[in-house]
Write a protein that holds these residues in place. Structure first.
Motif, short mmCIF file in Angstrom:
data_model
loop_
_atom_site.label_atom_id
_atom_site.label_comp_id
_atom_site.label_asym_id
_atom_site.label_seq_id
_atom_site.Cartn_x
_atom_site.Cartn_y
_atom_site.Cartn_z
N ASP A 254 0.83 -1.28 0.07
CA ASP A 254 -0.05 0.09 0.08
C ASP A 254 0.72 1.28 -0.21
O ASP A 254 0.22 2.34 -0.11
N ARG B 130 0.50 3.92 -2.74
CA ARG B 130 -0.94 4.55 -2.91
C ARG B 130 -1.04 5.66 -1.85
O ARG B 130 -1.35 6.54 -1.83
N ILE B 131 -0.51 5.27 -0.31
CA ILE B 131 -0.35 5.87 0.77
C ILE B 131 0.51 7.43 0.35
O ILE B 131 0.17 8.59 0.31
N ASN C 256 1.41 8.61 -2.74
CA ASN C 256 0.82 9.36 -3.53
C ASN C 256 -0.51 10.43 -2.93
O ASN C 256 -0.41 11.57 -3.41
N TYR C 257 -1.12 9.79 -2.13
CA TYR C 257 -2.38 10.47 -1.50
C TYR C 257 -1.66 11.54 -0.64
O TYR C 257 -2.10 12.87 -0.70
N PHE C 258 -0.40 11.34 -0.04
CA PHE C 258 0.23 12.18 0.71
C PHE C 258 0.75 13.39 0.27
O PHE C 258 0.60 14.54 0.30
N THR C 259 1.54 13.21 -1.04
CA THR C 259 1.93 14.12 -2.11
C THR C 259 0.79 15.07 -2.39
O THR C 259 1.00 16.32 -2.47
N THR C 260 -0.54 14.37 -2.80
CA THR C 260 -1.63 15.18 -3.37
C THR C 260 -2.04 15.99 -2.04
O THR C 260 -2.35 17.42 -2.24
N PHE C 261 -2.05 15.73 -1.00
CA PHE C 261 -2.41 16.42 0.24
C PHE C 261 -1.69 17.41 0.72
O PHE C 261 -2.07 18.64 0.85
N ASN D 221 -2.03 20.32 -2.13
CA ASN D 221 -3.45 21.22 -1.81
C ASN D 221 -3.41 22.18 -0.84
O ASN D 221 -3.72 23.05 -0.79
#
Length: 300
Positions: A23, A26-27, A29-34, A37
């Motif tokens: 995982d 995926r984790i 990538n989400y953190f990078t997006t977070f 933003n």
């Protein structure tokens, strides 16, 4: 559990890996997006995790992810002998196998102190200080509650949180320590009579054993730290306090002097463990097992 994704030396001991390999992408990538933003909206980001204290945390990689932010790192300071007991109790709550050993036995096991020292304040401060601005929040200062100190003094530009912390300065104690005496007592019974599957076979008198044990109250025999371990633990605690607090603190009445007094008090109480072997070896308990269960411990 994002902090565990930065840990290159994850070791699982009765707990769980918050960043499993399958995982991780995926984790992250989400953190990078977070983070993107948050940066684009000029929002602050607060990250808090005890996992950041682990020796394996890749601080350089963390810095790369946070390059768009003005990062402030706050390291909480709790005296080493207090912290190591709290750490042990947390291991026990999490079901760590190593906490099956009583605290004293665990602490005096070869290498325990060294492993714990690299996760304590001074070592964490040194690892992060080469990459970020780091401050130390001394939990032993009595003048100001922790929340206002954190948001108003250690963190810059947290005006709203500072105001709220001043308005509601106390926080509930959500993770209080619990006594492990009964757990270690039953562990010793299990070890001693392992071949008999004791608890299942003798369910009928298990409550009587618990009642008898609880009735001992303050008379429960305890094993405390050896003189050598007490010296080592006190010396290390003083050394760390000097390294992470200013001279006006550790040279004051609240500093080393208070630490030393507090340590000697706790070395005879909180830093001791139930001596389950002494209990079960006593004539009174030998009679109980012999009369009620038919176990002659001298023959088992």
């Amino acid at each position: 559990y994002i902090a565990q994704c930065f840990d290159s030396k994850i070791v699982i001991d009765g707990g769980w890996n918050g960043c499993p390999a399958k995982d991780r992408d995926r984790i992250m990538n989400y953190f990078t997006t977070f983070l993107s933003n948050a940066s684009n909206s000029s929002s602050n980001v607060l990250m808090s995790s005890e996992a950041f204290a682990k020796e394996g945390i890749n601080v350089t990689m963390l810095k790369d992810y946070l390059q768009d932010f003005d990062v402030e790192v706050v390291v909480f300071y709790r005296r080493f002998y207090d912290w190591i007991l709290s750490f042990y109790n947390q291991m026990a709550k999490n079901g760590a196998k190593s906490a099956n050993q009583p605290f004293v036995e665990w602490l005096e096991t070869n290498g325990t102190i060294d492993r714990m020292e690299v996760m304590h304040t001074a070592a964490v401060y040194q690892r992060f200080n080469t990459h970020f601005e780091v401050s130390v929040l001394n939990m032993h200062r009595n003048a100001i509650p922790i929340l206002p100190t954190f948001f108003c003094q250690n963190i810059k530009r947290a005006n709203h949180s500072c105001h709220e912390a001043i308005r509601n300065p106390t926080m509930p104690r959500s993770n209080p320590s619990t006594s492990l005496d009964s757990r270690h007592f039953w562990n010793e019974i299990t070890i001693r009579y392992s071949s008999m599957n004791f608890k299942r076979k003798h369910r009928d008198i298990a409550q009587n054993i618990n009642d008898k044990f609880n009735a001992m109250g303050d008379s429960i025999p305890r094993r405390c730290l050896s003189e050598g371990m007490k010296r080592n633990l006190l010396d290390l605690s003083i050394q760390i306090e000097k390294s992470v607090t200013p001279p006006e603190w550790h040279n004051s009445d609240q500093g080393i002097q208070s630490l030393t007094t507090d340590f000697h008090e706790k070395a005879m109480s909180k830093l001791c463990s139930v001596d389950a072997k002494a209990i079960l070896d006593s004539e009174d308990w030998q009679k109980l097992f012999a009369n009620e269960i038919g176990i002659d411990d001298n023959k088992s």
